[in-house]
Design an enzyme around this catalytic site. Structure first.
Site, PDB file in Angstrom:
ATOM      1  N   HIS A 180      -9.817 -27.902  24.625  1.00  0.00           N
ATOM      2  CA  HIS A 180      -9.072 -27.889  23.370  1.00  0.00           C
ATOM      3  C   HIS A 180      -7.716 -28.529  23.637  1.00  0.00           C
ATOM      4  CE1 HIS A 180      -7.385 -25.253  19.837  1.00  0.00           C
ATOM      5  NE2 HIS A 180      -6.926 -26.472  19.820  1.00  0.00           N
ATOM      6  N   GLU A 225      -5.490 -30.847  16.033  1.00  0.00           N
ATOM      7  CA  GLU A 225      -6.312 -30.145  17.022  1.00  0.00           C
ATOM      8  C   GLU A 225      -7.571 -30.973  17.315  1.00  0.00           C
ATOM      9  OE1 GLU A 225      -5.685 -26.772  17.966  1.00  0.00           O
ATOM     10  OE2 GLU A 225      -3.895 -26.526  16.724  1.00  0.00           O
ATOM     11  N   ARG A 252       2.050 -26.349  10.230  1.00  0.00           N
ATOM     12  CA  ARG A 252       3.079 -25.346  10.551  1.00  0.00           C
ATOM     13  C   ARG A 252       3.489 -25.465  12.007  1.00  0.00           C
ATOM     14  NH1 ARG A 252       0.126 -22.027  13.748  1.00  0.00           N
ATOM     15  NH2 ARG A 252      -2.068 -21.711  13.236  1.00  0.00           N
ATOM     16  N   ARG A 289       0.770 -15.896  26.773  1.00  0.00           N
ATOM     17  CA  ARG A 289       1.029 -14.922  25.717  1.00  0.00           C
ATOM     18  C   ARG A 289       0.798 -13.518  26.269  1.00  0.00           C
ATOM     19  NH1 ARG A 289      -1.630 -17.455  20.177  1.00  0.00           N
ATOM     20  NH2 ARG A 289      -1.281 -19.662  20.684  1.00  0.00           N
TER      21      ARG A 289
END
Length: 467
Positions: A208, A275, A292, A338
């Site tokens: 990705h 993406e 965004r 994260r």
């Protein structure tokens, strides 16, 4: 420039936006639900307005409450952060109707790109590579089955209004298609209020990779390089890095050019992300476009030196971008992890509780974006993100070593609180990640290895989606 900006969000991103405004000399207004009255951004902002009870629908997703707060405080613009109302074209239109600037793309652009089927058609017309699949929303399971036979299994069903890993299902053969269609349609109806689906070929062993774009109202469209976001759990990102490792220069440049071309084709304004799914054969295909700010924007800021939030605000005020494409330089490697209040041993189930200890790490070239502090209660009402740990280093090996040290140094504890820190360190140490051979199936393969099964036994890797 605006004199006052309202921040229609919470958590670490609200604090991030408030800091950018402070540096621009802009007065800030925070909004908060009753459970967030002691949040860091409420303490930091120049003014704070309570907008409702804890449920997001009654507070952070309440357009009337947010608009009223903006009107009462004299806010000239609203920054939506990410999540919540950040990609809601209706919200952007209501802002405009009340003479408030929405810091983001125009409503009509969000409307087009928010409909995944429409976005696919627009981008295909602009010459971007899209995965084989439906060009319009499917009308029935029978149509989906016929198309899947043409495309070839495995395929993935996706909600037209979906995003964030929700409303999708991988289908490996014709026997499972009808059931998957019915289940995904019901889920899309419940979550998005729109049960339309489309179908694409599903790419095995994919990566990705996404491209950050910035656009102003004066015709400038630039990219800030790319990020690799292949480490995902439950279709949500865990680790991101920039630049993407092990990518040939020609492939990288082709991806950049595609993103710039796509943004220009729809008249994009502000910050956005294209993406892409990258195949083992180094072919790339567009998945979706996000209108965004991304959670992982810090890694791009660290390698380029461009303040993306600042650019969002100044572009919304009508100013040109502060940087030209030929001035963008990528230096070194940045990683972001994260840190979530989740229990990896229970399939990353939320693990909320009172933080009795919260000591973020420091050191050279370390950035911690967080809203947490000792005494802050991590509740069940919102997402589980505690902090984003980002590091910079001259090369990838040093960045990984620095991130491991940062995570080891992080101190988070409290009754019932569990975090992803240990899992993140295990992922950084995994041979596939160390050698940049990982794909979106890495987390699933790690789980199988832990349970005594070889990694290659994984039948289907996790779908490539936005987190």
């Amino acid at each position: 420039m605006f004199s006052t900006v309202l921040i229609a969000n919470r958590g670490e991103i609200a604090l991030r936006v408030a800091r950018a405004c402070r540096e621009l000399g802009i007065r800030t207004v925070a909004v908060y639900s009753t459970v967030d009255r002691d949040s860091a951004v409420v303490r930091f902002a120049d003014q704070a307005v309570q907008i409702g009870p804890p449920p997001a629908k009654a507070s952070y997703l309440s357009i009337p409450a947010i608009i009223e707060a903006a009107l009462q405080t004299g806010a000239q613009a609203i920054h939506p952060g990410y999540g919540f109302l950040s990609e809601d074209p209706d919200f952007a239109e209501v802002c405009e109707a009340n003479d408030i600037v929405f810091i983001g793309p125009p409503a009509h652009v969000m409307q087009q790109l928010g409909d995944k089927a429409v976005a696919r058609a627009l981008m295909a017309k602009a010459g971007l590579p899209v995965l084989p699949g439906s060009t319009d929303a499917l009308t029935s399971a029978a149509e989906a089955k016929e198309l899947a036979q043409q495309v070839g299994y495995p395929v993935i069903l996706k909600a037209v209004a979906g995003g964030g890993g929700r409303g999708m299902a991988v289908v490996e053969d014709a026997d499972g298609l009808r059931h998957a269609y019915r289940e995904t349609q019901a889920h899309a109806r419940a979550v998005f209020g729109d049960d339309r689906l489309y179908l694409e070929r599903f790419v095995q062993d994919a990566r990705h990779v996404e491209v950050q774009v910035l656009c102003d109202r004066h015709g400038s469209v630039i990219h800030l390089g790319e990020r690799d976001c292949s480490v995902q759990r439950r279709h949500q990102k865990l680790i991101e890095e920039s630049p993407a490792p092990e990518m040939p220069t020609e492939l990288r440049e082709a991806m950049w050019a595609a993103a710039v071309r796509g943004a220009a084709a729809v008249g994009f304004v502000g910050a956005g992300t294209f993406e892409f799914v990258l195949t083992p054969d180094h072919e790339f295909y567009l998945m979706e476009i996000n209108c965004r700010l991304q959670v992982e924007h810090p890694v791009t800021e660290l390698v380029t030196g461009v303040d993306i939030v600042r650019e969002q605000i100044t572009v919304a005020a009508g100013l040109p971008l502060s940087v030209r494409q030929d001035e963008v330089r990528t230096n070194g490697v940045a990683l972001e992890c994260r840190v979530n209040a989740e229990d990896p041993a229970r399939d990353f189930a939320p693990a909320p509780g009172l933080l009795t200890e919260f000591v973020p790490p420091g050191g050279p070239f370390v950035r911690i974006d967080t809203h947490a502090y000792p005494g802050w209660r991590v509740g069940p009402d919102y997402d589980s993100l505690l902090a984003k740990a980002a590091v910079w280093a001259p090369d990838r090996a040093q960045a990984i070593a620095r991130m491991d040290r940062v995570l080891e140094e992080f101190r988070v504890s409290g009754p019932g609180v569990r975090t992803t820190i240990g899992f993140l360190r295990s992922t950084l140490a995994h041979p596939l990640f160390q050698t940049a051979q990982h794909t979106t199936g890495l987390v699933a393969s790690m789980s199988e290895e832990e349970n005594g099964h070889p990694a290659q036994a994984a039948a289907v890797p996790a779908p490539v989606v936005l987190g």
